[in-house]
Design a protein around this motif. Structure first.
Motif, mmCIF file in Angstrom:
data_model
loop_
_atom_site.group_PDB
_atom_site.id
_atom_site.type_symbol
_atom_site.label_atom_id
_atom_site.label_comp_id
_atom_site.label_asym_id
_atom_site.label_seq_id
_atom_site.Cartn_x
_atom_site.Cartn_y
_atom_site.Cartn_z
ATOM 1 N N GLY A 190 -40.766 32.262 60.081
ATOM 2 C CA GLY A 190 -41.504 33.011 61.093
ATOM 3 C C GLY A 190 -40.882 32.924 62.475
ATOM 4 O O GLY A 190 -41.305 33.627 63.398
ATOM 5 N N TYR A 191 -39.937 32.041 62.648
ATOM 6 C CA TYR A 191 -39.252 31.954 63.941
ATOM 7 C C TYR A 191 -38.040 32.859 63.880
ATOM 8 O O TYR A 191 -36.920 32.430 63.641
ATOM 9 N N ARG A 192 -38.324 34.145 64.080
ATOM 10 C CA ARG A 192 -37.315 35.170 63.827
ATOM 11 C C ARG A 192 -36.594 35.593 65.093
ATOM 12 O O ARG A 192 -35.915 36.612 65.118
ATOM 13 N N LEU A 235 -36.097 31.187 78.691
ATOM 14 C CA LEU A 235 -37.442 31.267 78.106
ATOM 15 C C LEU A 235 -37.546 30.362 76.881
ATOM 16 O O LEU A 235 -36.546 30.073 76.222
ATOM 17 N N ASN A 236 -38.759 29.981 76.554
ATOM 18 C CA ASN A 236 -39.050 29.255 75.312
ATOM 19 C C ASN A 236 -38.359 29.941 74.120
ATOM 20 O O ASN A 236 -37.734 29.310 73.265
ATOM 21 N N GLY A 237 -38.460 31.251 74.093
ATOM 22 C CA GLY A 237 -37.813 32.031 73.046
ATOM 23 C C GLY A 237 -37.711 33.476 73.514
ATOM 24 O O GLY A 237 -38.330 33.850 74.522
ATOM 25 N N SER A 264 -42.831 21.724 76.272
ATOM 26 C CA SER A 264 -42.169 20.440 75.988
ATOM 27 C C SER A 264 -41.411 20.459 74.663
ATOM 28 O O SER A 264 -40.638 19.544 74.376
ATOM 29 N N GLY A 265 -41.664 21.470 73.831
ATOM 30 C CA GLY A 265 -41.068 21.483 72.483
ATOM 31 C C GLY A 265 -41.861 20.613 71.518
ATOM 32 O O GLY A 265 -41.770 20.799 70.309
ATOM 33 N N TRP A 266 -42.639 19.668 72.041
ATOM 34 C CA TRP A 266 -43.474 18.793 71.197
ATOM 35 C C TRP A 266 -44.870 19.408 71.092
ATOM 36 O O TRP A 266 -45.845 18.831 71.572
ATOM 37 N N ASP A 267 -44.960 20.552 70.446
ATOM 38 C CA ASP A 267 -46.274 21.157 70.304
ATOM 39 C C ASP A 267 -46.700 21.046 68.839
ATOM 40 O O ASP A 267 -46.094 21.698 68.003
ATOM 41 N N PHE A 268 -47.625 20.149 68.581
ATOM 42 C CA PHE A 268 -48.385 19.316 69.499
ATOM 43 C C PHE A 268 -48.246 17.865 69.095
ATOM 44 O O PHE A 268 -47.824 17.569 67.977
ATOM 45 N N TRP A 314 -34.401 25.280 72.896
ATOM 46 C CA TRP A 314 -33.786 23.976 72.595
ATOM 47 C C TRP A 314 -33.239 23.910 71.170
ATOM 48 O O TRP A 314 -32.274 23.191 70.916
ATOM 49 N N ASP A 315 -33.810 24.697 70.256
ATOM 50 C CA ASP A 315 -33.237 24.759 68.903
ATOM 51 C C ASP A 315 -31.744 25.109 68.980
ATOM 52 O O ASP A 315 -30.931 24.637 68.167
ATOM 53 N N SER A 316 -31.414 25.986 69.950
ATOM 54 C CA SER A 316 -30.039 26.500 70.025
ATOM 55 C C SER A 316 -29.017 25.383 70.264
ATOM 56 O O SER A 316 -27.855 25.525 69.883
ATOM 57 N N PRO A 354 -50.364 34.015 73.200
ATOM 58 C CA PRO A 354 -50.517 35.196 72.340
ATOM 59 C C PRO A 354 -50.120 34.926 70.891
ATOM 60 O O PRO A 354 -50.763 35.431 69.967
ATOM 61 N N GLU A 355 -49.087 34.114 70.673
ATOM 62 C CA GLU A 355 -48.620 33.896 69.293
ATOM 63 C C GLU A 355 -49.596 33.039 68.495
ATOM 64 O O GLU A 355 -49.481 32.961 67.262
ATOM 65 N N SER A 356 -50.533 32.389 69.175
ATOM 66 C CA SER A 356 -51.515 31.543 68.483
ATOM 67 C C SER A 356 -52.886 31.732 69.111
ATOM 68 O O SER A 356 -53.685 30.793 69.166
HETATM 69 O O1 LIG Z 1 -38.355 26.025 65.991
HETATM 70 C C1 LIG Z 1 -38.915 26.795 66.999
HETATM 71 C C2 LIG Z 1 -40.024 26.045 67.708
HETATM 72 O O2 LIG Z 1 -41.098 25.883 66.776
HETATM 73 C C3 LIG Z 1 -42.256 25.158 67.238
HETATM 74 O O3 LIG Z 1 -42.851 25.753 68.365
HETATM 75 C C4 LIG Z 1 -42.994 27.168 68.423
HETATM 76 O O4 LIG Z 1 -44.176 27.562 67.799
HETATM 77 C C5 LIG Z 1 -45.401 27.568 68.502
HETATM 78 C C6 LIG Z 1 -46.442 28.273 67.655
HETATM 79 O O5 LIG Z 1 -45.996 29.487 67.165
HETATM 80 C C7 LIG Z 1 -45.225 28.196 69.901
HETATM 81 O O6 LIG Z 1 -46.402 28.163 70.620
HETATM 82 C C8 LIG Z 1 -44.117 27.439 70.633
HETATM 83 O O7 LIG Z 1 -43.987 27.886 71.950
HETATM 84 C C9 LIG Z 1 -42.842 27.651 69.853
HETATM 85 O O8 LIG Z 1 -41.753 27.047 70.508
HETATM 86 C C10 LIG Z 1 -41.786 23.778 67.645
HETATM 87 O O9 LIG Z 1 -42.855 22.960 68.034
HETATM 88 C C11 LIG Z 1 -40.747 23.875 68.762
HETATM 89 O O10 LIG Z 1 -40.271 22.585 69.100
HETATM 90 C C12 LIG Z 1 -39.551 24.683 68.244
HETATM 91 O O11 LIG Z 1 -38.627 24.894 69.285
#
Ligand SMILES: OC[C@H]1O[C@H](O[C@H]2O[C@H](CO)[C@@H](O)[C@H](O)[C@H]2O)[C@H](O)[C@@H](O)[C@@H]1O
Length: 565
Positions: A153-155, A196-198, A306-310, A160-162, A274-276
C-alpha cells in the motif's frame, strides 16, 4: 496549522471528497481488513467530474450506510484504482542476475541465491509517475524521475525509507537509480521547502526523519558525483532551515546555566490524517471538546513525522493512544540525524569551495553535539534518552533541564547516536570515544532489546507497530553500522551477531512466503511483525536495502548456516 505549505488549495476539495469516500466505504464494507489509505490514493477516473462524484456519493453521513454494491458501483464509475497513476518503470541499471562485483564475500550458495532474488526485487519497486498527473485529480505528486517505493500500500516515494533503499541500490551498483531517487527528494525541497513524508498531497503538512544529506553522501562516496553534491547543497541548506524553524526548535538550559538549541517533531496539521482519517476520528471520539480533538490530531501527525508511528515513545500513558504527546518530546534520533546533516553540509560546502558556509556548519554541529551530550546523554544508563518538556510547553521559552525529564524507558532509538561514529568526512574524529562506546555496548547488551531475531523497537508491547516485539530494518542498520564504526573487534563482533540474527529471520520469512516484509517479530525467527493501524506490508524497500548492506559488510561464508538456528 491545517493548511500544509504546499498551498494546493484545489487539491483540498479532492481530498475532502476522497475522505468522504473513505468513511462511506468503511460503512459499506465494514472494518474487517479495511484500508483507509486505499481510498485517498484513488485518482478521479478519466472523464469523471469531481462535483458529479461528490453529488453521486451513495449516502450522506448520518444516513443509512451504502450497500456494498452501491459503493462498488460508485468507485468503478468515478474513481480509478489506487496506483493506476504510477507506471512500472524498468530501472536503467538493474543488471540481472547480478551486477559485476556483487557481494564478493557472500560465498554460501543459499545466501547468494537469495541475495540475487532480493536484488531483482528492485524491478518490482521502481515506478514512474504517469504523465499529466496533477493535484486537481490525483493525490499523487508529480516527480521528475523514477521512484523506488516501499511496497504494497505504500505505492509512493517515502522520505526516510529512501535512505535504506539508496543503500541497497548502491550494493546493487544501481547508481543511476539511486541518484534519481535523491533528485526526486531534492525536487520536493525546492517545491515545498522541505522533504515531505511521502510524495502525496496529504503529506505536505510534515516531513520525516531527515536523512537526505546522508543519501547524497553515500552516493558521493560510491561514485564521486560532484554534480550531485553541487545540486544538493542549496536544497540541504533549505532543508536545514526548515528544521531550524521556530516551531521545531526548543531551547533548554543545563545546570551550568548554558542554553542549548535542540529539535523536535511537529507537524503543521491538527486534523485527522487523510490517509487514516477514519481511524483518527474514531480515536478522537474519546475527547469531547474540539480543542482536545485538534490537539490529539496534531500529536498524531507529529508522531507520523517521526517515522515511529506509533509507539509508546510518544505516549504519556502507554498503551493509551489518546495520551500521545509527541511535540513536547526532544527525540534522540532526530537530533542525531540533524547533527549528521550539519556535518554533511560542512563537508559538502568545503568540497564546493564554500568555506564560510563550511565553517558556519562546523560550529553549528559542534553546538548540537554539546547539546545532545548535555541534555540527552545519561551517563548512569550509558544511553541517550528522549527529553520530555513540561506538559503545557509551548516550546517558545527556555526550559530548565531536569534529570527527571529524561525518559528512562528503553527504546532502540536510545542507541542511535553511535551511528554518528566515523561519519565525519575527516574520518579521524569519533562521535563516541572508545570508553563511551564500550559503555553503550554494555548497556545495549543488558537492555533486553536484543532478542533471538534482532533488536526490538522497545520493551513494551502496546499493540503499536513501533513497539515490542517488532524489529525494523532501519533500527538494526543504524545500530549495526554504528557498532562497526566504533572500530574495535568486540564492537564488530557484536554488530555481526545482530546482523546475522536479522538476515536469518528475513531469509526464513522469505523462504516461507516469497516476500520481504516491512517489519519482523524479533522473538520468532522467520515471523513478520504485526500490530499497529494497518495490515502488514510487503515488498519492501528498506528491508531489502538492509539485508543487502549487511551481506556486503559481513559477507556470508560457505559454511555459515543461513536457516534459523
Ligand atoms: O514505509 C513507509 C512508512 O510506513 C509507515 O508510516 C506511514 O503510514 C502511516 C499510515 O498510513 C502514515 O500516517 C505515515 O505518515 C506514513 O509514513 C511507517 O510508520 C513509516 O516509518 C514508514 O516510513
Amino acid at each position: 496549522l491545517g493548511g500544509g505549505p504546499g498551498g494546493d488549495d484545489d487539491d483540498g476539495t479532492l481530498l475532502d471528497l476522497l475522505q468522504r469516500v473513505q468513511s462511506e466505504a468503511l460503512r459499506a464494507f465494514g472494518p474487517r481488513g479495511f484500508d483507509p489509505k486505499l481510498y485517498v490514493d484513488m485518482p478521479l477516473a478519466a472523464g469523471a467530474d469531481q462535483g458529479a462524484a461528490a453529488a453521486a456519493l451513495p449516502a450522506a453521513a448520518g444516513g443509512p450506510a451504502p450497500s456494498r454494491g452501491e459503493m462498488g458501483a460508485f468507485l468503478a464509475r468515478y474513481l480509478a484504482p489506487a496506483g493506476s497513476d504510477l507506471a512500472a518503470a524498468d530501472p536503467p541499471d538493474l543488471a540481472l542476475p547480478e551486477p559485476r562485483g556483487f557481494l564478493p564475500r557472500v560465498q554460501s550458495g543459499a545466501a547468494r541465491a537469495w541475495a540475487r532474488e532480493v536484488h531483482a526485487l528492485w524491478r518490482n519497486l521502481t515506478r514512474r509517475v504517469a504523465p499529466g498527473v496533477a493535484t486537481a485529480r490525483h493525490t499523487l505528486l508529480p516527480l521528475p524521475g523514477r521512484a523506488v517505493v516501499p511496497g504494497s500500500g505504500y505505492r509512493e516515494l517515502y522520505y526516510w525509507d529512501s535512505y535504506w533503499v539508496v543503500r541497497g541500490l548502491l550494493v546493487s551498483k544501481m547508481y543511476e537509480t539511486a541518484k534519481e531517487v535523491v533528485l526526486n527528494l531534492l525536487y520536493l525541497v525546492e517545491r515545498y521547502g522541505f522533504v515531505l513524508n511521502g510524495a502525496r498531497s496529504y503529506y505536505t503538512n510534515r516531513s520525516q526523519p531527515p536523512l537526505l544529506s546522508s543519501m547524497v553522501l553515500e552516493i558521493y562516496s560510491a561514485t564521486g558525483d560532484m554534480d550531485l553534491v553541487k545540486k544538493a547543497l542549496p536544497s540541504l541548506l533549505k532543508e536545514h532551515n526548515f528544521w531550524m524553524s521556530d516551531f521545531h526548535r526548543v531551547v533548554v538550559k543545563d545546570n551550568h546555566g548554558q542554553t542549548h538549541s535542540l529539535t523536535r517533531y511537529e507537524a503543521m496539521w491538527n486534523k485527522p490524517r487523510p490517509e487514516s482519517a477514519t481511524t483518527d476520528e474514531q480515536m478522537a471520539s474519546n475527547f469531547s471538546s474540539e480543542v482536545d480533538k485538534e490537539n490529539f490530531y496534531h500529536q498524531v501527525a507529529s508522531a507520523a513525522e517521526s517515522g515511529w508511528d506509533f509507539s509508546s515513545r510518544w505516549m504519556r500513558n502507554p498503551p493509551n493512544m489518546t495520551t500521545l504527546a509527541t511535540i513536547v518530546i526532544i527525540p534522540v534520533d532526530l537530533n542525531a540525524f540533524i547533527y549528521k546533516m550539519e556535518r554533511d553540509i560542512e563537508f559538502f560546502a568545503e568540497l564546493t569551495g564554500e568555506h564560510t558556509t563550511s565553517k558556519e556548519f562546523s560550529e553549528t554541529a559542534k553546538a548540537r553535539r554539546i547539546a545532545i551530550d548535555s541534555i540527552l546523554w545519561n551517563s548512569e544508563m550509558e544511553q541517550w534518552l528522549d527529553y520530555w518538556l513540561p506538559a503545557d510547553a509551548q516550546c517558545q521559552g527556555v526550559y530548565q533541564w531536569n534529570s527527571k525529564s529524561q525518559n528512562r524507558n528503553i527504546f532502540a532509538s536510545n542507541f542511535i547516536p553511535i551511528w554518528l561514529n566515523a561519519y565525519h568526512h575527516s574520518g579521524s574524529v569519533k562521535y563516541v570515544n572508545e570508553a563511551k562506546s564500550k559503555g553503550v555496548m554494555r548497556s545495549l547488551k543488558a537492555s533486553g532489546l536484543l532478542r533471538s531475531s534482532g533488536i526490538a523497537a522497545s520493551l513494551l508491547n502496546t499493540g503499536q507497530q513501533w513497539d515490542f516485539p517488532n524489529g525494523w530494518a532501519p533500527l538494526q542498520h543504524l545500530i549495526v553500522e554504528g557498532l562497526v564504526n566504533c572500530g574495535s573487534a568486540e564492537a564488530r563482533e557484536f554488530a555481526e551477531d545482530i546482523a546475522t540474527r536479522w538476515v536469518r529471520t528475513n531469509y526464513a520469512a522469505y523462504k516461507a512466503s516469497g516476500v520481504m516484509y516491512e517489519k519482523y517479530d524479533v522473538e520468532v525467527c522467520g515471523r513478520s511483525g504485526g500490530s499497529g493501524e494497518y495490515k502488514h506490508q510487503t515488498g519492501f524497500g528498506w528491508s531489502n536495502g538492509v539485508v543487502l548492506s549487511f551481506l556486503e559488510e559481513f559477507g556470508w561464508p560457505r559454511d555459515k548456516e543461513i536457516v534459523c538456528s
